[in-house]
Every structure is written in structure tokens, then in C-alpha cells.
Design a protein around this motif. Sequence first.
Motif, PDB file in Angstrom:
ATOM      1  N   MET A   1      19.156 -31.007  54.479  1.00  0.00           N
ATOM      2  CA  MET A   1      19.799 -29.981  52.984  1.00  0.00           C
ATOM      3  C   MET A   1      20.304 -29.125  53.943  1.00  0.00           C
ATOM      4  O   MET A   1      19.937 -28.495  55.234  1.00  0.00           O
ATOM      5  N   ALA A   2      20.969 -28.577  53.302  1.00  0.00           N
ATOM      6  CA  ALA A   2      21.495 -26.874  53.132  1.00  0.00           C
ATOM      7  C   ALA A   2      20.330 -25.615  53.503  1.00  0.00           C
ATOM      8  O   ALA A   2      19.726 -25.966  52.682  1.00  0.00           O
ATOM      9  N   VAL A   3      20.892 -25.043  54.399  1.00  0.00           N
ATOM     10  CA  VAL A   3      19.992 -23.915  54.928  1.00  0.00           C
ATOM     11  C   VAL A   3      20.141 -22.809  53.447  1.00  0.00           C
ATOM     12  O   VAL A   3      19.444 -21.927  53.123  1.00  0.00           O
ATOM     13  N   LEU A   4      21.349 -22.417  53.180  1.00  0.00           N
ATOM     14  CA  LEU A   4      22.277 -21.051  52.710  1.00  0.00           C
ATOM     15  C   LEU A   4      23.269 -22.007  51.790  1.00  0.00           C
ATOM     16  O   LEU A   4      24.044 -22.790  52.236  1.00  0.00           O
ATOM     17  N   GLU A   5      23.381 -21.736  50.814  1.00  0.00           N
ATOM     18  CA  GLU A   5      24.101 -22.501  49.710  1.00  0.00           C
ATOM     19  C   GLU A   5      25.271 -21.101  50.424  1.00  0.00           C
ATOM     20  O   GLU A   5      25.213 -19.639  49.691  1.00  0.00           O
ATOM     21  N   LEU A   6      26.566 -21.808  50.522  1.00  0.00           N
ATOM     22  CA  LEU A   6      27.629 -20.573  51.012  1.00  0.00           C
ATOM     23  C   LEU A   6      28.090 -20.249  49.149  1.00  0.00           C
ATOM     24  O   LEU A   6      28.369 -21.200  48.525  1.00  0.00           O
ATOM     25  N   PRO A   7      29.156 -19.618  49.382  1.00  0.00           N
ATOM     26  CA  PRO A   7      30.161 -19.551  48.299  1.00  0.00           C
ATOM     27  C   PRO A   7      30.936 -20.859  48.145  1.00  0.00           C
ATOM     28  O   PRO A   7      31.604 -20.933  49.692  1.00  0.00           O
ATOM     29  N   ARG A   8      31.933 -20.490  47.482  1.00  0.00           N
ATOM     30  CA  ARG A   8      32.480 -22.162  47.131  1.00  0.00           C
ATOM     31  C   ARG A   8      33.387 -21.110  47.896  1.00  0.00           C
ATOM     32  O   ARG A   8      34.789 -22.363  47.674  1.00  0.00           O
ATOM     33  N   ALA A   9      34.293 -20.166  47.435  1.00  0.00           N
ATOM     34  CA  ALA A   9      35.409 -19.874  48.396  1.00  0.00           C
ATOM     35  C   ALA A   9      34.954 -19.171  49.589  1.00  0.00           C
ATOM     36  O   ALA A   9      34.323 -18.964  49.879  1.00  0.00           O
ATOM     37  N   TYR A  10      35.687 -20.144  50.887  1.00  0.00           N
ATOM     38  CA  TYR A  10      36.007 -19.544  51.919  1.00  0.00           C
ATOM     39  C   TYR A  10      36.598 -17.992  51.874  1.00  0.00           C
ATOM     40  O   TYR A  10      37.765 -18.054  51.611  1.00  0.00           O
ATOM     41  N   PRO A  11      36.184 -17.446  52.974  1.00  0.00           N
ATOM     42  CA  PRO A  11      36.719 -15.980  53.383  1.00  0.00           C
ATOM     43  C   PRO A  11      38.307 -16.083  54.164  1.00  0.00           C
ATOM     44  O   PRO A  11      38.101 -16.651  54.701  1.00  0.00           O
ATOM     45  N   SER A  12      39.198 -16.049  54.084  1.00  0.00           N
ATOM     46  CA  SER A  12      40.396 -16.036  54.741  1.00  0.00           C
ATOM     47  C   SER A  12      41.117 -14.430  54.935  1.00  0.00           C
ATOM     48  O   SER A  12      42.061 -14.203  55.374  1.00  0.00           O
ATOM     49  N   THR A  13      40.738 -12.975  54.540  1.00  0.00           N
ATOM     50  CA  THR A  13      41.156 -12.147  54.077  1.00  0.00           C
ATOM     51  C   THR A  13      40.131 -11.103  55.062  1.00  0.00           C
ATOM     52  O   THR A  13      39.201 -11.787  54.997  1.00  0.00           O
ATOM     53  N   ASP A  15      38.813  -8.310  54.055  1.00  0.00           N
ATOM     54  CA  ASP A  15      37.957  -8.013  52.800  1.00  0.00           C
ATOM     55  C   ASP A  15      37.278  -8.862  52.642  1.00  0.00           C
ATOM     56  O   ASP A  15      36.179  -8.306  52.421  1.00  0.00           O
ATOM     57  N   GLU A  16      37.714 -10.242  52.691  1.00  0.00           N
ATOM     58  CA  GLU A  16      36.589 -11.324  52.047  1.00  0.00           C
ATOM     59  C   GLU A  16      35.434 -11.195  53.483  1.00  0.00           C
ATOM     60  O   GLU A  16      34.398 -11.736  53.434  1.00  0.00           O
ATOM     61  N   VAL A  17      36.386 -11.242  54.683  1.00  0.00           N
ATOM     62  CA  VAL A  17      35.309 -11.679  55.638  1.00  0.00           C
ATOM     63  C   VAL A  17      34.045 -10.776  55.813  1.00  0.00           C
ATOM     64  O   VAL A  17      32.645 -11.094  56.505  1.00  0.00           O
ATOM     65  N   ARG A  18      34.352  -9.103  55.424  1.00  0.00           N
ATOM     66  CA  ARG A  18      33.096  -8.403  55.179  1.00  0.00           C
ATOM     67  C   ARG A  18      31.989  -8.656  53.966  1.00  0.00           C
ATOM     68  O   ARG A  18      31.180  -8.424  54.417  1.00  0.00           O
ATOM     69  N   GLU A  19      32.697  -8.836  53.013  1.00  0.00           N
ATOM     70  CA  GLU A  19      32.461  -9.850  51.691  1.00  0.00           C
ATOM     71  C   GLU A  19      31.211 -10.727  51.777  1.00  0.00           C
ATOM     72  O   GLU A  19      29.898 -10.963  51.789  1.00  0.00           O
ATOM     73  N   PHE A  20      31.962 -11.830  52.700  1.00  0.00           N
ATOM     74  CA  PHE A  20      30.918 -12.942  53.599  1.00  0.00           C
ATOM     75  C   PHE A  20      30.205 -12.103  54.331  1.00  0.00           C
ATOM     76  O   PHE A  20      28.900 -13.111  54.259  1.00  0.00           O
ATOM     77  N   THR A  21      30.088 -11.120  55.120  1.00  0.00           N
ATOM     78  CA  THR A  21      29.297 -10.797  55.848  1.00  0.00           C
ATOM     79  C   THR A  21      28.241 -10.409  55.417  1.00  0.00           C
ATOM     80  O   THR A  21      27.003 -10.448  55.858  1.00  0.00           O
ATOM     81  N   ASP A  22      28.549  -9.292  54.371  1.00  0.00           N
ATOM     82  CA  ASP A  22      27.347  -8.535  53.984  1.00  0.00           C
ATOM     83  C   ASP A  22      26.895 -10.280  52.806  1.00  0.00           C
ATOM     84  O   ASP A  22      24.871  -9.241  52.596  1.00  0.00           O
ATOM     85  N   TRP A  23      28.067 -10.491  52.283  1.00  0.00           N
ATOM     86  CA  TRP A  23      26.581 -12.371  51.668  1.00  0.00           C
ATOM     87  C   TRP A  23      25.631 -12.398  52.140  1.00  0.00           C
ATOM     88  O   TRP A  23      24.147 -12.447  52.512  1.00  0.00           O
ATOM     89  N   LEU A  24      26.001 -12.791  53.581  1.00  0.00           N
ATOM     90  CA  LEU A  24      24.655 -13.649  54.874  1.00  0.00           C
ATOM     91  C   LEU A  24      23.967 -12.780  55.631  1.00  0.00           C
ATOM     92  O   LEU A  24      22.913 -13.123  55.768  1.00  0.00           O
TER      93      LEU A  24
END
Length: 372
Positions: A1-13, A15-24
Amino acid sequence: MAVLELPRAYPSTADEVREFTDWLVGAEPPTDDAGRLELIQTLEILKSAAAAVQVRATAEYAASVANPRKAAKEIARARHESPHQAARLVGVARCLAEEMPHTLAALTKGETSEFRSSVMVRETALLTRENRALVDSELGPRLAGLGNAAVAREAKKIGFRLEPGLAYKRAQAAQVERRVTIRPAPDCMTVLTAVLPVAEGVAVYAALTRAADTAAIDPEDGRGKGQVMADTLRERVLGSSEPVPVEVQLVITDTAMTGHSQEPAHVNGFGPIPAPLARQLADPPDEHATRWIRRLWAAPETGQLIQMESRNRIFPAGLRKFVIARDQYCVTPWCGAPIRQIDHVVAAAAGGRTCADNAQGLCQACNLAKET
């Protein structure tokens, strides 16, 4: 089973990496042990994949900048590392991205770590580009499951097989690099390291071992093997077991010196030490010990030393010692290397004074980078 439900879109910029880090960071962690272990494993893969992306970005940035010193300086700021370490990271990144595709692929897939990838680069550093590629193609696909020591050992073996003459020449040339270094150890101890040719190093260790084995026969000695080896090394290097004259520079507040506070002191060339040990160094219980103590008084509120100034453009010896004692390490953020040069904050050519307030301690690399 998945431990965490990842965002639908993977970060590529960025700013998106920062948003992904905040989510994580804000994501709810698993509540069962199996989930926690799976999360740990998944994050390790994520760390390796992130390191691989960082390697590619570093290599591309370094290739686009004409001045390697400037590239290292900017990478140092971006990675919160010293310029010396950043230059090493740039070299590793370019080797992985441009010459070792199998190792980089293993890092991208999380089959190996950033450190083990750097070990691959280190152990193939002096091989020809073609032979480094052969080591990469032979060992890179097998990195999964290999630990740090195994990666170093296997890369070395393949390199020795491909270029046995080079390995011998390296061993001969390395003898000029023999040296003795010192670094702080926990609990106010030091680690004294000697880099010697293999035969001489083994002979030194064997001699110390024999001394320890002989002492172990005496039941009244009471020391362990390691203690006897350390004591023997000290006696043979210094030529005596008696205390030897030394000069110790202590940066200490007046209240700590008199015992009215426990503010830690600083020993130049070593680092911070507890106040009781500083007082012991200044007033040793052994009446036969000879120590010249240069006490550099610091304000208890700020830790700052008193002012010193000179009319010379070059910092005189006394002011130089003062600045080294005050700054203690290179003042460049994230560097922390030993101070080698004293620099004017405001250049002398621009009217800067040769005084403590306008002085800063820098390592040679940071001072050269600043001047560049």
C-alpha cells in the motif's frame, strides 16, 4: 500500500519543488511500524533521486560558467557548503553527468547513495576517461546492495586491473603526501593522524602493538592496550614521559577564569573547551608542567575581544594573532576552515583601516575568491 498519497503532478520547477517540500513536511506520517519502514525506504529513494537531479543541474551550471572559481563560490552558497567542498561537489557532478552514466542511473533510481556515487568518482579519479567509463559500465549496474567499503574496494580492484602501472606510480607519488594532521575529538580529546607509506605505517603500528603486549604482562600496570599504545606514541615522539613546555592561547572571560561563571573558553587550533578545563590549563596541578599561557580576555556579554589597531597596511603579528583568536574560523558562511589570511573588510585601497574592526579571518580559498 502507498504510504503517502503523492500529488498528481510531479514538481519540475524550483517553485514546485518548494511546494512539494512543504507538502511533504506537512503530510501525515503513517501510524504503524510497517508503514514507517516503508516511508523510510521511500524517502531514501527520494533523497537519491533528488541528488541525481542536483548532480545534473550542478554539472550544467558549472559548464555554463567560464570562471570555475565563481561557479564553486555560487554552488557553495546554494548548497550551504564551504567553497572548498563546493569545488569538490562540482567535480563529482561533472564526472557523474559526463563520464559515468551507469552510476548516475543507479543514483537516479535510488539504488545507491550520493556518497557512494562520490566514492566511485574518487576511486577512478586518475584513470583515463576510457578506463573510468569501463569501471562505470562494469560496476555501475551492480551498485545496488553494495555498501560504502564494498564500492571503494570493487572500484579500486577494477582500476588496478585496468591500469596496474598507474596504481604503482600513484603509490610512489603518494609518498610525497605523507603528513601528520590533528582534529578535535569528543570530550576535549584530539585525533592525531599520520599518513605514511604502507610498510612504514604497518611497522609503526606493529611497534606500538608490541609495546602494549609487553606492558599487558605486568599485572600492576593497570592500563588497557589502547592506553599503552597512546602513551608509548607520546613518549617516543616527545622523547620523554615528562610534561613538555607548550604555549596555549586561551580565549576566556574574566568571570570564567575566576570561577564565577562556566562560560566555555576557546583554545586556538582546537576549539571550545569547558571552563574547568580552561582553568586547569592556565593553572596546572602538576608543578613540573611548563606552559606559557597567552590569555585573551573576552567580554562576557558578547564574547568580543578588545580593540587593536595598526597604521600598517599589512596586519602585524600581534594584531594577526588577535584576529585569529577572535574569529577562530574562516568567517565565510558554511566554510569553517582554519584561518590562513587576515583580510581588510573595507580594502585598504578604499580607505579601510588596519584594525580589528576592519579585519576578518579567511581561509586562503575564500580570500582568493573574494579578491577575484
